[in-house]
Design a protein around this motif. Structure first.
Motif, mmCIF file in Angstrom:
data_model
loop_
_atom_site.group_PDB
_atom_site.id
_atom_site.type_symbol
_atom_site.label_atom_id
_atom_site.label_comp_id
_atom_site.label_asym_id
_atom_site.label_seq_id
_atom_site.Cartn_x
_atom_site.Cartn_y
_atom_site.Cartn_z
ATOM 1 N N CYS A 45 25.571 45.592 -4.426
ATOM 2 C CA CYS A 45 26.002 44.299 -3.866
ATOM 3 C C CYS A 45 25.406 43.064 -4.410
ATOM 4 N N HIS A 46 24.390 43.099 -5.117
ATOM 5 C CA HIS A 46 23.664 42.370 -5.821
ATOM 6 C C HIS A 46 23.954 42.192 -7.346
ATOM 7 N N SER A 47 25.050 41.962 -7.712
ATOM 8 C CA SER A 47 25.225 42.376 -9.401
ATOM 9 C C SER A 47 24.438 41.325 -10.107
ATOM 10 N N GLY A 48 24.179 42.024 -11.137
ATOM 11 C CA GLY A 48 23.214 41.024 -12.227
ATOM 12 C C GLY A 48 22.118 40.661 -11.762
ATOM 13 N N GLY A 49 21.569 41.224 -10.526
ATOM 14 C CA GLY A 49 20.197 41.023 -10.095
ATOM 15 C C GLY A 49 20.232 39.781 -9.447
ATOM 16 N N VAL A 50 21.548 39.034 -9.258
ATOM 17 C CA VAL A 50 21.265 37.856 -8.468
ATOM 18 C C VAL A 50 21.587 38.192 -6.930
ATOM 19 N N PHE A 51 20.510 37.763 -5.942
ATOM 20 C CA PHE A 51 20.425 37.853 -4.659
ATOM 21 C C PHE A 51 20.811 36.938 -3.901
ATOM 22 N N ARG A 52 20.643 35.722 -4.310
ATOM 23 C CA ARG A 52 21.021 34.490 -3.386
ATOM 24 C C ARG A 52 22.488 34.256 -3.538
ATOM 25 N N GLY A 53 23.219 33.899 -2.298
ATOM 26 C CA GLY A 53 24.556 33.642 -2.567
ATOM 27 C C GLY A 53 25.427 34.879 -2.226
ATOM 28 N N THR A 54 24.921 35.901 -2.091
ATOM 29 C CA THR A 54 25.847 37.116 -2.051
ATOM 30 C C THR A 54 26.642 37.044 -0.788
ATOM 31 N N PRO A 55 28.017 37.088 -0.915
ATOM 32 C CA PRO A 55 28.716 36.969 0.303
ATOM 33 C C PRO A 55 28.649 37.893 1.180
ATOM 34 N N THR A 56 29.009 37.721 2.597
ATOM 35 C CA THR A 56 28.598 38.907 3.746
ATOM 36 C C THR A 56 29.864 39.284 4.384
ATOM 37 N N ASP A 57 31.260 38.406 3.939
ATOM 38 C CA ASP A 57 32.436 38.761 4.646
ATOM 39 C C ASP A 57 33.020 40.180 3.830
ATOM 40 N N CYS A 58 33.500 40.934 4.524
ATOM 41 C CA CYS A 58 34.236 42.307 4.165
ATOM 42 C C CYS A 58 35.048 42.068 2.876
ATOM 43 N N GLN A 59 36.070 40.985 3.009
ATOM 44 C CA GLN A 59 36.940 40.931 2.074
ATOM 45 C C GLN A 59 36.485 40.818 0.511
ATOM 46 N N PHE A 60 35.319 40.285 0.729
ATOM 47 C CA PHE A 60 34.505 40.055 -0.552
ATOM 48 C C PHE A 60 34.332 41.187 -1.582
ATOM 49 N N CYS A 61 34.210 42.194 -0.705
ATOM 50 C CA CYS A 61 33.695 43.364 -1.219
ATOM 51 C C CYS A 61 34.915 44.586 -1.403
ATOM 52 N N HIS A 62 35.642 44.477 0.080
ATOM 53 C CA HIS A 62 36.854 45.717 -0.097
ATOM 54 C C HIS A 62 38.083 45.059 -0.033
ATOM 55 N N GLY A 64 38.786 44.312 -3.796
ATOM 56 C CA GLY A 64 39.043 44.453 -4.831
ATOM 57 C C GLY A 64 38.862 43.059 -5.577
ATOM 58 N N ILE A 65 38.269 42.300 -5.044
ATOM 59 C CA ILE A 65 38.437 40.634 -5.651
ATOM 60 C C ILE A 65 36.799 40.395 -5.721
ATOM 61 N N GLY A 66 36.136 41.015 -5.255
ATOM 62 C CA GLY A 66 34.674 40.714 -5.335
ATOM 63 C C GLY A 66 33.871 41.328 -6.286
ATOM 64 N N ARG A 67 32.799 41.042 -6.490
ATOM 65 C CA ARG A 67 31.909 41.659 -7.721
ATOM 66 C C ARG A 67 31.453 43.011 -7.408
ATOM 67 N N ALA A 68 31.436 43.381 -6.032
ATOM 68 C CA ALA A 68 30.889 44.729 -5.845
ATOM 69 C C ALA A 68 32.063 45.618 -5.654
ATOM 70 N N GLY A 69 32.090 46.879 -6.126
ATOM 71 C CA GLY A 69 33.271 47.874 -6.197
ATOM 72 C C GLY A 69 33.347 48.475 -5.181
ATOM 73 N N ALA A 70 33.750 48.010 -3.952
ATOM 74 C CA ALA A 70 33.546 48.532 -2.572
ATOM 75 C C ALA A 70 35.066 49.217 -2.615
ATOM 76 N N SER A 71 35.081 50.043 -1.534
ATOM 77 C CA SER A 71 36.453 50.725 -1.236
ATOM 78 C C SER A 71 37.225 49.715 -0.606
#
Length: 617
Positions: A45-62, A64-71
């Protein structure tokens, strides 16, 4: 990359023991690591070692538009928003915590089609509308509103008491077509009553409670309103079905509610139906004479109806006493009580049966002996109407005659008997030809009782023909001694002061009276005895047994006069005198002898003393 990250972490841990001693609490970020998130590497979830400001909403990961490659959402996922957490949990995509229908973007049936989600069951009512027309997202069974416009079949498909409110217990008996009377807004709003759908009787509603019932002035009828009324309005009445009327005709046909009897109507009860039909007043079906109140003659007077013909017998006008109401003839019965003429005016052998040839000689007043029901047997015989003598009938042939045990008499029956009955008889003894005892023998008539005096004489020697007592007694006919009757019980006996004697009464008394008393001693005894001798001079104790002064000489003169005997005056022989015993009968002969041998009589003295003498001198 992962190796590098691990290395960095290890290096930091080695270089900073204090930091290593205090682990990071991810919960403090407001995004707890639970479910599948707990096992992920930080860099997932914390790409590039960046911890602060990581989004918590599902759609930012799930998505395909977010930085995390989630299902991401599969292609067959229903059309929804991208807020996964509204339905899913971090544990698993398959684990759906709830279903938030507000996130659904398509129509209900795009999911609830029996494939993606539960669709309408087999028993669902036929509708064309969407689910949300009736159901809420929270519960199928929670039907909050019903849009009846989408229904494709009858109301009762739902309103059957199971799927939806059905007819209540108090609902009138009707078909299941609710819509014919009710609106879809409320059951209570009845916009019309389609009587074609009502299956119960009219009275099941029109009872005055559920719906308007019969008014207080309504005729007495059954509850079949439709027999007379239409379903449009109670009045006007289209037809009166008299079969449904329960009250009397006159309850309506009284001249007010409906046409009543006309002024010329015959006097009758108010039971119209006894003569008229329910179709029309006339012609009358029949005339029920049982309902006619007036006399027969009120109608049968030859004007209103057929009356008596000229040849009718003389009677009152009470036709019904002989005729029936169905026809004049044949005559049902004949009530002689209504005939005003004499019996013989009809019973003359021409108009009606008269006296037969063998009828007894009598007047023509038939009703004095016969009833009006039948000639025989005769109810009675009124002997006042009989013209002949008693024995012309009472001869043992025509009527009962004298029985074999009847007393011998030649008199007519009515000398002793009345015309009411043979007994009791008023007996006329003057007509008896034989002695009393022929009847008064204790069998045919009262005989002598057990205590009757002994006699062989006929009753009439003492008794009259009127009564047994008082009796005129003839002692000449008594065969027994006087004392058989004169014992103080049967007849007068001796009084308390009576002379004591065993002699029978007739020794002193006569049968004509107790006084005077006449007793004769017999012969010339006791003679005159100075012509003044009374019974008690001798019978001093008032008894037949005399207390003799000189009892040794009883029954002779010496019994009383021995004390007066003078021996010197009664010489028997020289120097010898008679004794009292020898001369005890003072009135006897007295012989004087020549000597003591008493063989030669010297002198005879006869009757010197007599009872008629006043003294012995």
């Amino acid at each position: 990359m992962n190796r590098l990250r691990t290395f960095v972490f290890i290096a930091i841990g080695l270089l900073s023991p204090a930091l290593y001693a205090q682990p990071f609490d991810h919960n403090a970020t407001g995004f707890p690591l639970v479910g599948e998130h707990a096992s992920l590497d930080c860099e997932s979830c914390h790409s590039g070692g960046v911890f602060r400001g990581t989004p918590t909403d599902c759609q930012f990961c799930h998505t395909g538009i977010g930085r995390a490659g989630a299902s991401t959402m599969p292609t067959n996922h229903m059309r929804t928003s991208v807020r996964c957490g509204q339905c899913h949990t971090p544990d698993s995509w398959a684990s759906v915590l709830r279903f938030d229908h507000t996130e659904v973007m398509g129509t209900c049936d795009s999911c609830h089609n029996g494939g993606a989600a539960q669709g309408k069951p087999m028993n669902h009512i036929p509708v064309t509308g969407t689910c949300d027309n009736c159901h809420t997202p929270g519960n199928w069974n929670m039907v909050v509103w019903t849009e009846h416009d989408s229904f494709t079949d009858g109301c009762s498909m739902c309103h059957n008491g199971t799927q939806a409110t059905g007819k209540g217990m108090s609902h009138i008996a009707s078909s299941a077509r609710c819509e014919t009377c009710h609106s879809t807004t409320s059951f209570a709003t009845v916009f019309a009553v389609d009587h074609a759908e009502v299956t119960g009787s009219c009275a099941s509603c029109h009872n005055g409670a559920t719906a308007t019932g019969k008014s207080s002035g309504h005729p007495t009828t059954t509850d079949r309103c439709d027999a007379c009324h239409t379903t449009v309005a109670f009045s006007p009445v289209q037809f009166v079905d008299h079969a449904e009327v329960m009250g009397a005709c006159s309850a309506c046909h009284n001249g007010n509610v409906a046409e009543g009897k006309g002024v010329s109507h015959i006097a009758s009860t108010n039971a119209c139906e006894r003569c008229h039909t329910v179709m029309a007043w006339s012609p009358a079906l029949r005339v029920d004479h049982a309902e006619v109140l007036g006399s027969c003659a009120a109608c049968h007077n030859g004007t209103d109806a057929e009356g008596k013909n000229p040849g009718h017998i003389a009677t009152t006008n009470a036709c019904e006493r002989c005729h029936v109401s169905s026809a004049w003839a044949p005559v049902n019965m004949f009530d002689h009580g209504e005939v005003v003429g004499a019996c013989a005016s009809c019973h003359n052998g021409t108009v009606a049966t008269g006296k037969s040839a063998s009828h007894i000689s009598s007047s023509t007043a038939c009703d004095r002996c016969h009833t009006t029901t039948v000639w025989s047997p005769a109810s009675m015989v009124d002997h006042r109407e009989v013209v002949g003598t008693c024995e012309s009938c009472h001869n043992g042939g025509v009527a009962e005659g004298k029985p074999t045990g009847h007393i011998s008499t030649t008199q007519s029956c009515d000398n002793c008997h009345s015309t009411d009955a043979w007994t009791p008889a008023v007996f006329d003894h003057s007509n008896i030809t034989d002695g009393c005892s022929n009847c008064h023998n204790g069998t045919d008539a009262t005989g002598k009782p057990m205590n009757h005096i002994a006699t062989n004489a006929q009753c009439n020697n003492c008794h009259s023909v009127i009564a047994w007592t008082p009796a005129g007694f003839d002692h000449a006919n008594v065969s027994g001694p006087c004392m058989a009757c004169h014992n103080g019980t049967t007849a007068t006996g001796k009084s308390n002061g009576h002379f004591s004697t065993t002699l029978d009464c007739d020794s002193c008394h006569s049968t004509s009276g107790w006084q005077p008393v006449s007793y004769v001693h017999g012969a010339n005894y006791p003679g005159d005895h100075r012509s003044a001798l009374d019974c008690t001079d001798c019978h001093t104790t008032n008894a037949s047994n005399i207390p003799w002064r000189y009892a040794g000489y009883a029954q002779d003169c010496a019994a009383c006069h021995a004390g007066q005997y003078r021996a010197g005056e009664h010489r028997k022989a020289p120097g010898i005198n008679y004794t009292v015993s020898e001369l005890r009968d003072c009135a006897g002969a007295c012989h004087q002898y020549t000597d003591s041998s008493f063989t030669t009589i010297q002198r005879v003295r006869n009757g010197h003393h007599r009872v008629s003498d006043r003294s012995f001198d």
